[in-house]
Motif scaffolding. Structure first.
Motif, PDB file in Angstrom:
ATOM      1  N   GLN A 265      66.903 -23.333  21.649  1.00  9.52           N
ATOM      2  CA  GLN A 265      65.506 -23.463  22.000  1.00  9.52           C
ATOM      3  C   GLN A 265      64.624 -24.421  22.323  1.00  9.52           C
ATOM      4  O   GLN A 265      65.435 -25.267  21.154  1.00  9.52           O
ATOM      5  N   GLN A 266      64.079 -24.600  23.853  1.00  8.51           N
ATOM      6  CA  GLN A 266      62.810 -25.230  24.019  1.00  8.51           C
ATOM      7  C   GLN A 266      61.923 -25.583  22.785  1.00  8.51           C
ATOM      8  O   GLN A 266      61.357 -24.976  22.728  1.00  8.51           O
ATOM      9  N   ILE A 267      61.873 -26.800  22.016  1.00  9.02           N
ATOM     10  CA  ILE A 267      60.634 -26.902  21.184  1.00  9.02           C
ATOM     11  C   ILE A 267      60.006 -28.644  21.312  1.00  9.02           C
ATOM     12  O   ILE A 267      60.658 -29.520  21.904  1.00  9.02           O
ATOM     13  N   VAL A 268      58.381 -28.234  20.977  1.00  4.22           N
ATOM     14  CA  VAL A 268      57.971 -29.816  20.728  1.00  4.22           C
ATOM     15  C   VAL A 268      58.144 -30.135  19.969  1.00  4.22           C
ATOM     16  O   VAL A 268      57.938 -29.259  18.612  1.00  4.22           O
ATOM     17  N   ILE A 269      58.323 -31.678  19.680  1.00  5.13           N
ATOM     18  CA  ILE A 269      58.712 -32.567  18.078  1.00  5.13           C
ATOM     19  C   ILE A 269      58.401 -33.389  18.053  1.00  5.13           C
ATOM     20  O   ILE A 269      57.867 -34.134  19.204  1.00  5.13           O
ATOM     21  N   LEU A 270      56.996 -33.983  16.850  1.00  6.19           N
ATOM     22  CA  LEU A 270      56.588 -34.713  16.427  1.00  6.19           C
ATOM     23  C   LEU A 270      57.469 -36.238  16.846  1.00  6.19           C
ATOM     24  O   LEU A 270      58.743 -36.133  15.618  1.00  6.19           O
ATOM     25  N   THR A 271      57.187 -37.060  17.200  1.00  2.00           N
ATOM     26  CA  THR A 271      58.468 -38.509  17.012  1.00  2.00           C
ATOM     27  C   THR A 271      58.306 -39.076  15.762  1.00  2.00           C
ATOM     28  O   THR A 271      59.416 -39.596  15.005  1.00  2.00           O
ATOM     29  N   LYS A 272      57.264 -38.706  14.690  1.00  2.00           N
ATOM     30  CA  LYS A 272      57.470 -39.299  13.025  1.00  2.00           C
ATOM     31  C   LYS A 272      59.071 -38.932  12.371  1.00  2.00           C
ATOM     32  O   LYS A 272      58.818 -38.958  11.024  1.00  2.00           O
ATOM     33  N   PHE A 273      59.018 -37.277  13.299  1.00  4.67           N
ATOM     34  CA  PHE A 273      59.973 -36.262  12.233  1.00  4.67           C
ATOM     35  C   PHE A 273      61.520 -36.333  13.183  1.00  4.67           C
ATOM     36  O   PHE A 273      62.256 -35.930  12.566  1.00  4.67           O
ATOM     37  N   VAL A 274      61.436 -37.837  13.836  1.00  2.00           N
ATOM     38  CA  VAL A 274      62.502 -38.192  14.251  1.00  2.00           C
ATOM     39  C   VAL A 274      63.164 -39.565  14.333  1.00  2.00           C
ATOM     40  O   VAL A 274      61.891 -40.253  14.416  1.00  2.00           O
ATOM     41  N   LYS A 275      64.675 -39.898  14.205  1.00  2.00           N
ATOM     42  CA  LYS A 275      65.294 -41.055  14.473  1.00  2.00           C
ATOM     43  C   LYS A 275      65.907 -41.128  15.055  1.00  2.00           C
ATOM     44  O   LYS A 275      66.831 -40.050  15.677  1.00  2.00           O
ATOM     45  N   LYS A 276      66.109 -42.399  16.659  1.00  2.00           N
ATOM     46  CA  LYS A 276      66.944 -42.134  17.308  1.00  2.00           C
ATOM     47  C   LYS A 276      68.318 -42.740  16.787  1.00  2.00           C
ATOM     48  O   LYS A 276      68.196 -43.590  16.259  1.00  2.00           O
ATOM     49  N   THR A 277      69.425 -42.439  17.680  1.00  2.21           N
ATOM     50  CA  THR A 277      70.633 -42.347  17.247  1.00  2.21           C
ATOM     51  C   THR A 277      71.441 -43.242  18.380  1.00  2.21           C
ATOM     52  O   THR A 277      70.926 -43.503  19.059  1.00  2.21           O
TER      53      THR A 277
END
Length: 193
Positions: free
Chosen positions: A181-193
């Motif tokens: 499912q395509q979703i919008v995510i806030l950048t403060k909740f992700v970490k680049k791998t």
């Protein structure tokens, strides 16, 4: 013969980008590179407005570039390259950019017009929870369980989101697929791998 008549004849009285025959007008491709007709593309009102007003850009309208990027007119190639470059966060334009072949001088002309737009685009920088700059196509991992609005799904912490796209008008949001499912995510909740 006037400039408009000359490019109308060259373009068979249709938009050289999307093929529309309604409300045609000239769009000057800067910086200038020779004679006036060589620097001008015949556009419909929709293409013209989206080329001149960045807030008006509708990415799906520009799927027409899949055909027009192969035009033999260098000015059309330049406009196609610049618009695909501007939209590359959408995903599909990057695939077209990878296929696009241009003569070296035409590519230099296209890039010359991008420098000023890239400076404006760089004003918005998407950064992950650690402050690392995010780019379209990056892979990230969720650092928190996130309930997905409008669904009962919860995107679990540690979930990998591959080939993200950037929300072009909001540096705090990215888009990606979680469980198909395509979703919008806030950048403060992700970490680049």
């Amino acid at each position: 013969m006037s400039l408009l008549q000359e490019i109308m004849q060259r373009a068979n009285s249709q938009c050289e980008l999307c093929g529309s025959k309604d409300n045609l007008q000239e769009y000057e491709v800067t910086p200038n590179n020779g004679q006036a007709a060589e620097n001008t593309v015949l556009t419909c009102a929709t293409c013209y407005n989206q080329l001149t007003e960045e807030t008006e850009i509708q990415p799906n309208h520009w799927r027409c570039l899949n055909d027009s990027m192969w035009s033999s007119v260098p000015a059309v190639q330049v406009v196609a390259y610049r618009m695909l470059h501007k939209l590359k966060a959408e995903g599909w334009p990057q695939d077209l950019l990878d296929m696009l072949y241009m003569e070296e001088d035409t590519k230099e002309w296209a890039k010359a017009g991008l420098e000023t737009t890239e400076e404006n685009a760089n004003a918005l920088e998407h950064r992950d929870s650690n402050g690392v700059k995010l780019e379209a196509g990056d892979n990230v991992v969720l650092i928190k369980d996130l309930p997905v609005k409008g669904s009962s799904m919860v995107a679990k912490r540690g979930t990998a989101v591959r080939r993200i796209s950037l929300v072009h008008d909001n540096e705090e949001q990215i888009e990606g697929k979680v469980n198909g499912q395509q979703i919008v995510i806030l950048t403060k909740f992700v970490k680049k791998t």
